[in-house]
Write an enzyme that holds these catalytic residues in place. Structure first.
Site, mmCIF file in Angstrom:
data_model
loop_
_atom_site.group_PDB
_atom_site.id
_atom_site.type_symbol
_atom_site.label_atom_id
_atom_site.label_comp_id
_atom_site.label_asym_id
_atom_site.label_seq_id
_atom_site.Cartn_x
_atom_site.Cartn_y
_atom_site.Cartn_z
ATOM 1 N N ASP A 1 1.072 -1.196 0.073
ATOM 2 C CA ASP A 1 0.057 -0.267 -0.011
ATOM 3 C C ASP A 1 0.840 1.200 0.031
ATOM 4 O O ASP A 1 1.644 2.155 0.870
ATOM 5 C CB ASP A 1 -0.653 -0.167 1.135
ATOM 6 C CG ASP A 1 -1.720 0.627 1.307
ATOM 7 O OD1 ASP A 1 -1.753 1.510 0.089
ATOM 8 O OD2 ASP A 1 -2.535 1.206 2.425
ATOM 9 N N LYS B 1 1.804 8.327 0.717
ATOM 10 C CA LYS B 1 1.739 7.936 1.965
ATOM 11 C C LYS B 1 3.137 8.586 2.122
ATOM 12 O O LYS B 1 4.213 8.873 0.964
ATOM 13 C CB LYS B 1 2.175 6.565 2.431
ATOM 14 C CG LYS B 1 0.732 5.994 2.786
ATOM 15 C CD LYS B 1 1.193 4.281 3.410
ATOM 16 C CE LYS B 1 0.404 3.572 2.836
ATOM 17 N NZ LYS B 1 -1.188 3.794 4.001
ATOM 18 N N GLU C 1 -8.133 2.707 0.940
ATOM 19 C CA GLU C 1 -8.412 1.942 -0.280
ATOM 20 C C GLU C 1 -8.768 0.200 0.336
ATOM 21 O O GLU C 1 -9.750 -0.628 -0.668
ATOM 22 C CB GLU C 1 -7.244 1.500 -1.056
ATOM 23 C CG GLU C 1 -6.082 0.234 -0.588
ATOM 24 C CD GLU C 1 -5.708 0.694 0.879
ATOM 25 O OE1 GLU C 1 -5.814 -0.138 1.589
ATOM 26 O OE2 GLU C 1 -5.420 2.407 0.824
ATOM 27 N N ARG D 1 -11.138 -0.360 2.905
ATOM 28 C CA ARG D 1 -12.631 -0.471 3.057
ATOM 29 C C ARG D 1 -13.746 -0.163 1.344
ATOM 30 O O ARG D 1 -14.723 -1.238 1.136
ATOM 31 C CB ARG D 1 -13.403 0.777 3.385
ATOM 32 C CG ARG D 1 -13.176 2.093 2.056
ATOM 33 C CD ARG D 1 -12.900 3.103 3.516
ATOM 34 N NE ARG D 1 -11.945 3.060 4.205
ATOM 35 C CZ ARG D 1 -12.412 4.250 4.983
ATOM 36 N NH1 ARG D 1 -12.858 5.253 5.298
ATOM 37 N NH2 ARG D 1 -10.573 4.268 6.460
#
Length: 498
Positions: A266, A273, A345, A347
Site C-alpha cells: 500500500d 503516503k 483503499e 474499505r
C-alpha cells in the site's frame, strides 16, 4: 519447521539439548512451578536456592540458564519466568509466553523438553502453542542465516490424561503452523508477494488440504463488476485478484464467511503516503493472511462448520492509470462510491468481497483488516478493535479473543458519523467521512455493504498485525498472525452450537 511431540517419561530422563522449567515470584522468594518435580529432586531440593543465587526472580520474560544436575540426560536447564506465583493453575497466556521465551532463547537446539505446568490438556496445548509460535524464524532473505528454530519441542506431561494431552498438542500444531504460515506471508517482500502469487499460494494449500479454491482474475473481476477491487488495483502492474477458499463439513449446521483485506503493498496510491509511513506497508495484507490461515486450520481440525475465506487482493500504486481522488467507482452490487482519498483503499476492496460473500447467505460474516491508523491511535499496537451490527456478536468476538489470549476492545458504530460519508454530491457515498473517529467511519462504510438481516462484524488489526518492536513472549518481530486464534475459536464455538 519445529516438530511437536509429547512424552510421559521423567523430564530428566529424556535426551535433549535443554530442559525447560517454570519459575515464579512467590511472597517469600522464587517458586518452582509444577512440571519440574524431577528436576527439583535431581538438585536435591536446592534448585530455587541455586536459581536465586544466579539472579532469577521469576519475572515474566526472564530466562536463566544453569548446568543440568548429575543424572539428567540434558546438559542444560533453562528456567523461564511465569510472573507472580498463583495458588491454582497458571493461566494459558502465561504458559504460552513462557514457552515462547524458552523456544526463542534456545534457537539452534535440536531437541528441547518443556517441563512446564502441563497437568491438563489445556495447559499442554498452551505450552505447545507458545513454544511453536516462539520458535518462529523468518529467514527467507538472509544470506547468512542466524540460528535455526528449535527442531523439536517435547511437551512433558503426566501419564494420566496423556491421550487428551496428545490430542491438545496436535491441535496446537495445526493452529500454530497456520499462524506461522500467516506470519510468513506478512513478512514476505512485496516484490515476491503480489495478488497473483498470493492466489497461487492459496491454490497450493487448497490442493494440499482438500479445500475448494476459486480465483477471479482481472478479466473475471471486470466482467463481474467488482469496481472496488479493480479501482484499487488498476494503478499497479500486478493486477488484482479475489480468492475464495472454502471448507465444508458434511455435518455442518452453520456457515461462516471470513473476509480479509489483502493489499499486498500500500503506497497510498495517488494520495501517496509520506516517508516514514510506507516502509512496512507489505503488512497491509495481514487480514487476508489471517482469514486464509483460519480456514486451513478449521479444515485441519475437522470442525463441523462450513467456513469460507474471501481474500480481496490488490496492490495500491500510483501511476498514469491509477484511480484519482474525485473518481467514482461502481462497486460490486451496484452502489457508487466517490473516492476522496486513494489511501482509504482497504474499505473499497473489502466492500466488494463482503457483498460477494453475502450472496452465499452465511450465518455470520467477519471481516479482518489492517484498516485504519485511527484504530492504532485509539487502542495502541497490541489491541484490535471489534465492531458489529449486532451487539451480541461484538461481545462474543471480544470475549472469544480474550479467551485465546488476544487483546481486543469493542467499538461502536455511531449513526451520527455516517452522515458525512453518505453526503457525496455525485455518488451514493464517499470513501471518507469525518476525520475524527476515522476507524469508526471505516466500519460504518463497510456496514453499508452488508446484506439486510446478515450478522456482520469488523475486526481492525492495524495495531497488532505487525510488530515493529522487539520480540516478546511468543510474539516475534514482524508479522504476528493477529486474529487467527480468535477466528479459529469462533469457528469452533459455532460448530459446537454456541
Amino acid at each position: 519447521m519445529t516438530a511437536l511431540s509429547v512424552s510421559t517419561s521423567s523430564a530428566v530422563s529424556l535426551r535433549a539439548d535443554a530442559l525447560v522449567i517454570g519459575v515464579a515470584k512467590g511472597p517469600k522468594g522464587l517458586v518452582v512451578a509444577s512440571g519440574a518435580e524431577a528436576v527439583v529432586e535431581a538438585f536435591e531440593g536446592k534448585l530455587a536456592e541455586v536459581l536465586t543465587t544466579l539472579g532469577a526472580s521469576g519475572a515474566e520474560g526472564e530466562a536463566v540458564k544453569l548446568p543440568a544436575p548429575a543424572g539428567a540426560k540434558a546438559p542444560l536447564v533453562l528456567a523461564v519466568g511465569l510472573g507472580e506465583a498463583v495458588d491454582g493453575p497458571y493461566g494459558a497466556e502465561e504458559l504460552r509466553k513462557a514457552a515462547g521465551v524458552a523456544a526463542r532463547t534456545l534457537a539452534g537446539s535440536k531437541k528441547v523438553v518443556l517441563a512446564l505446568p502441563a497437568g491438563s490438556a489445556d495447559e499442554a496445548e498452551a505450552v505447545a502453542l507458545g513454544g511453536l509460535l516462539g520458535s518462529y524464524v523468518f529467514g527467507a532473505y538472509k544470506g547468512e542465516a542466524g540460528k535455526a528454530p528449535v527442531a523439536e519441542l517435547v511437551v512433558a506431561v503426566e501419564r494420566k490424561g496423556s491421550k487428551e494431552a496428545k490430542a491438545a498438542v496436535e491441535r496446537a500444531a495445526a493452529i500454530g503452523e497456520e499462524m506461522n504460515r500467516a506470519r510468513d506471508l506478512v513478512n514476505t517482500a512485496p516484490n515476491d508477494l503480489n495478488p497473483k502469487s498470493f492466489a497461487a499460494i492459496a491454490q497450493a494449500a487448497g490442493k494440499e488440504h482438500g479445500l475448494k479454491v476459486e480465483v477471479l482474475d482481472e478479466k473475471a473481476l471486470a466482467k463481474g463488476g467488482f469496481g472496488g477491487i479493480l479501482g484499487v488495483g488498476v494503478g499497479s502492474a500486478n493486477p488484482p485478484r479475489l480468492v475464495k477458499v472454502a471448507y465444508t463439513h458434511p455435518k455442518a449446521k452453520a456457515s461462516l464467511a471470513f473476509v480479509g483485506k489483502g493489499i499486498t503493498y500500500d503506497s497510498g496510491g495517488i494520495s501517496l503516503k509520506p516517508a516514514g509511513h510506507n516502509e512496512t506497508m507489505k503488512c497491509d495484507m495481514a487480514g487476508a493472511a489471517a482469514v486464509f490461515a483460519a480456514v486451513v486450520a478449521a479444515k485441519r481440525l475437522g470442525l463441523q462448520v462450513n467456513v469460507t475465506a474471501w481474500m480481496a487482493l490488490a496492490e495500491n500504486m500510483p501511476s498514469g492509470s491509477a484511480t484519482r481522488p474525485g473518481d467514482v467507482l461502481r462497486m460490486y452490487g451496484g452502489k457508487t462510491v466517490e473516492v476522496l482519498n486513494t489511501d482509504a483503499e482497504g474499505r473499497l476492496v473489502l466492500a466488494d468481497a463482503i457483498v460477494k460473500a453475502g450472496e452465499e447467505k452465511p450465518d455470520v460474516i467477519v471481516d479482518v483488516a489492517t484498516l485504519t491508523g485511527a484504530m492504532v491511535l485509539a487502542l495502541g499496537n497490541r489491541t484490535f478493535g471489534v465492531m458489529a451490527n449486532d451487539d451480541a456478536l461484538r461481545t462474543r468476538l471480544h470475549e472469544t479473543a480474550g479467551a485465546v489470549g488476544e487483546q481486543s476492545w469493542p467499538m461502536p458504530l455511531p449513526a451520527d458519523l455516517r452522515k458525512g460519508m453518505v453526503e457525496s454530491t455525485v455518488a451514493d457515498m464517499a470513501n471518507m467521512g469525518e476525520r475524527m473517529g476515522g476507524g469508526l467511519v471505516a466500519g460504518l462504510f463497510l456496514q453499508e455493504f452488508v446484506a439486510e438481516g446478515t450478522a456482520w462484524a469488523h475486526i481492525d488489526i492495524a495495531g497488532p498485525a505487525f510488530n515493529e518492536g522487539g520480540a516478546s513472549g511468543y510474539t516475534p518481530k514482524g508479522g504476528t498472525a493477529s486474529a487467527v486464534r480468535t477466528l479459529v475459536r469462533f469457528a469452533e464455538d459455532t460448530a459446537a452450537g454456541k
